[in-house]
Design an enzyme around this catalytic site. Structure first.
Site, PDB file in Angstrom:
ATOM      1  N   CYS A   1       3.008   8.104   4.106  1.00 25.03           N
ATOM      2  CA  CYS A   1       1.830   8.137   4.141  1.00 25.03           C
ATOM      3  C   CYS A   1       1.045   6.790   4.926  1.00 25.03           C
ATOM      4  CB  CYS A   1       1.287   7.953   2.485  1.00 25.03           C
ATOM      5  SG  CYS A   1      -0.489   8.551   2.270  1.00 25.03           S
TER       6      CYS A   1
ATOM      7  N   HIS B   1       3.871  12.056  -0.498  1.00 27.19           N
ATOM      8  CA  HIS B   1       4.544  10.967  -1.084  1.00 27.19           C
ATOM      9  C   HIS B   1       5.784  11.628  -2.011  1.00 27.19           C
ATOM     10  CE1 HIS B   1       1.953   7.442  -1.010  1.00 27.19           C
ATOM     11  NE2 HIS B   1       1.096   8.235  -0.857  1.00 27.19           N
TER      12      HIS B   1
ATOM     13  N   GLU C   1       8.060  10.383  -3.140  1.00 25.73           N
ATOM     14  CA  GLU C   1       8.717   9.369  -4.242  1.00 25.73           C
ATOM     15  C   GLU C   1       7.904   9.562  -5.494  1.00 25.73           C
ATOM     16  OE1 GLU C   1       6.872   8.844  -1.592  1.00 25.73           O
ATOM     17  OE2 GLU C   1       5.438   7.429  -2.429  1.00 25.73           O
TER      18      GLU C   1
HETATM   19  N1  GLN Z   1      -5.602   6.027   3.099  1.00 27.12           N
HETATM   20  C1  GLN Z   1      -4.306   5.080   3.356  1.00 27.12           C
HETATM   21  C2  GLN Z   1      -4.428   4.522   4.467  1.00 27.12           C
HETATM   22  O1  GLN Z   1      -5.339   4.575   5.212  1.00 27.12           O
HETATM   23  C3  GLN Z   1      -2.854   5.966   2.955  1.00 27.12           C
HETATM   24  C4  GLN Z   1      -2.906   6.270   1.723  1.00 27.12           C
HETATM   25  C5  GLN Z   1      -1.507   6.462   1.136  1.00 27.12           C
HETATM   26  O2  GLN Z   1      -0.601   5.535   1.444  1.00 27.12           O
HETATM   27  N2  GLN Z   1      -1.502   7.188  -0.052  1.00 27.12           N
HETATM   28  O3  GLN Z   1      -3.595   3.684   4.654  1.00 27.12           O
END
Ligand code: GLN
Length: 190
Positions: A79, A170, A172
Site C-alpha cells: 500500500c 494489505h 498482513e
Molecule cells: N492512502 C495512503 C497513501 O496515500 C496509503 C494507504 C495505506 O497504506 N493503507 O499513502
C-alpha cells in the site's frame, strides 16, 4: 535470515507478526542507527506514504535504505510501501524511493470504496483474501521487467520487478500469510 520492517508509522506490527509466524526473525527500523544493523530483506508497510517519506528523509534513513534496495536487497512494499517504491505517482507531485518502474495512482478507489475486502488470484499462489484501505493501484507498467502478479477489477494490484515486490492491498491484515511466504521463498534466496 532477518527481515527489517520500517517502523516509523502505519501497520508494521502486523508484518512482524506474520513473518514471525513463518519462523522469520524481524527487526524494527525506527531511526538511522537501526539501518546499520544486519538484515537481509526489508518490508515497507502501509500507512501514509507522505508521512513515511517525510520521516525517512528527516531521520536520515532515506539514502541508506534506497542504496540497499538499489544494490539488490529484497523489499516488499504494501500500500503506502508501494507508493514509496513507485517510480511515478500519477496524482502526487512527490516521488520517494522511486526505484520501481511502475506508475501508481494514490487513493485510487474513491470515497465509496475507500476500504474493501475481496478474494482474488495472485500469480504463483492462487486465490487469497485481499484487504484494501485507501489503496493505490498500479496504473501503468513502465518497463517490461515488471511482472504483474494480480489484477482486481481490471486494476493491477500486485507486481514484482527484480528484488522488489509490491501489493496495493494489505496481506498482513488478513489471516493468510501466503504473500509473505512468496516473498521469503521466492525473493529472499534462503
Ligand atoms: N492512502 C495512503 C497513501 O496515500 C496509503 C494507504 C495505506 O497504506 N493503507 O499513502
Amino acid at each position: 535470515m532477518k527481515v527489517a520492517v520500517l517502523a516509523l508509522q502505519g501497520a508494521f506490527i502486523e508484518h512482524e507478526n506474520m513473518l514471525n509466524e513463518l519462523g522469520v526473525e524481524t527487526i524494527e527500523l525506527r531511526q538511522k542507527k537501526d539501518c546499520f544493523e544486519e538484515f537481509d530483506a526489508l518490508v515497507l508497510p502501509g500507512g501514509e506514504s507522505t508521512v513515511m517519506g517525510k520521516l525517512l528523509r528527516e531521520l536520515d534513513m532515506f539514502d541508506i535504505l534506497k542504496d540497499k534496495i538499489e544494490k539488490g536487497m529484497p523489499v516488499f512494499g504494501t500500500c503506502a510501501g508501494l507508493l514509496l517504491l513507485a517510480g511515478n505517482i500519477e496524482n502526487d507531485y512527490r516521488k520517494h524511493i522511486g526505484l520501481m518502474d511502475i506508475t501508481a495512482e494514490r487513493n485510487a478507489y474513491g470515497r465509496q470504496l475507500g476500504s474493501f475486502e475481496t478474494v482474488s488470484k495472485f500469480k504463483g499462489i492462487g486465490e487469497i483474501p485481499m484487504r484494501f484501505i485507501r489503496a493505490p493501484y498500479i496504473k501503468n507498467i513502465d518497463d517490461e521487467s515488471v511482472e504483474v502478479l494480480s489484477v482486481v477489477d481490471d486494476k493491477i494490484v500486485a507486481a514484482r520487478e527484480k528484488n522488489m515486490l509490491v501489493t496495493a492491498f494489505h496481506p498482513e491484515l488478513t489471516d493468510c500469510n501466503e504473500v509473505h511466504k512468496y516473498f521469503i521463498d521466492n525473493m529472499c534466496n534462503i
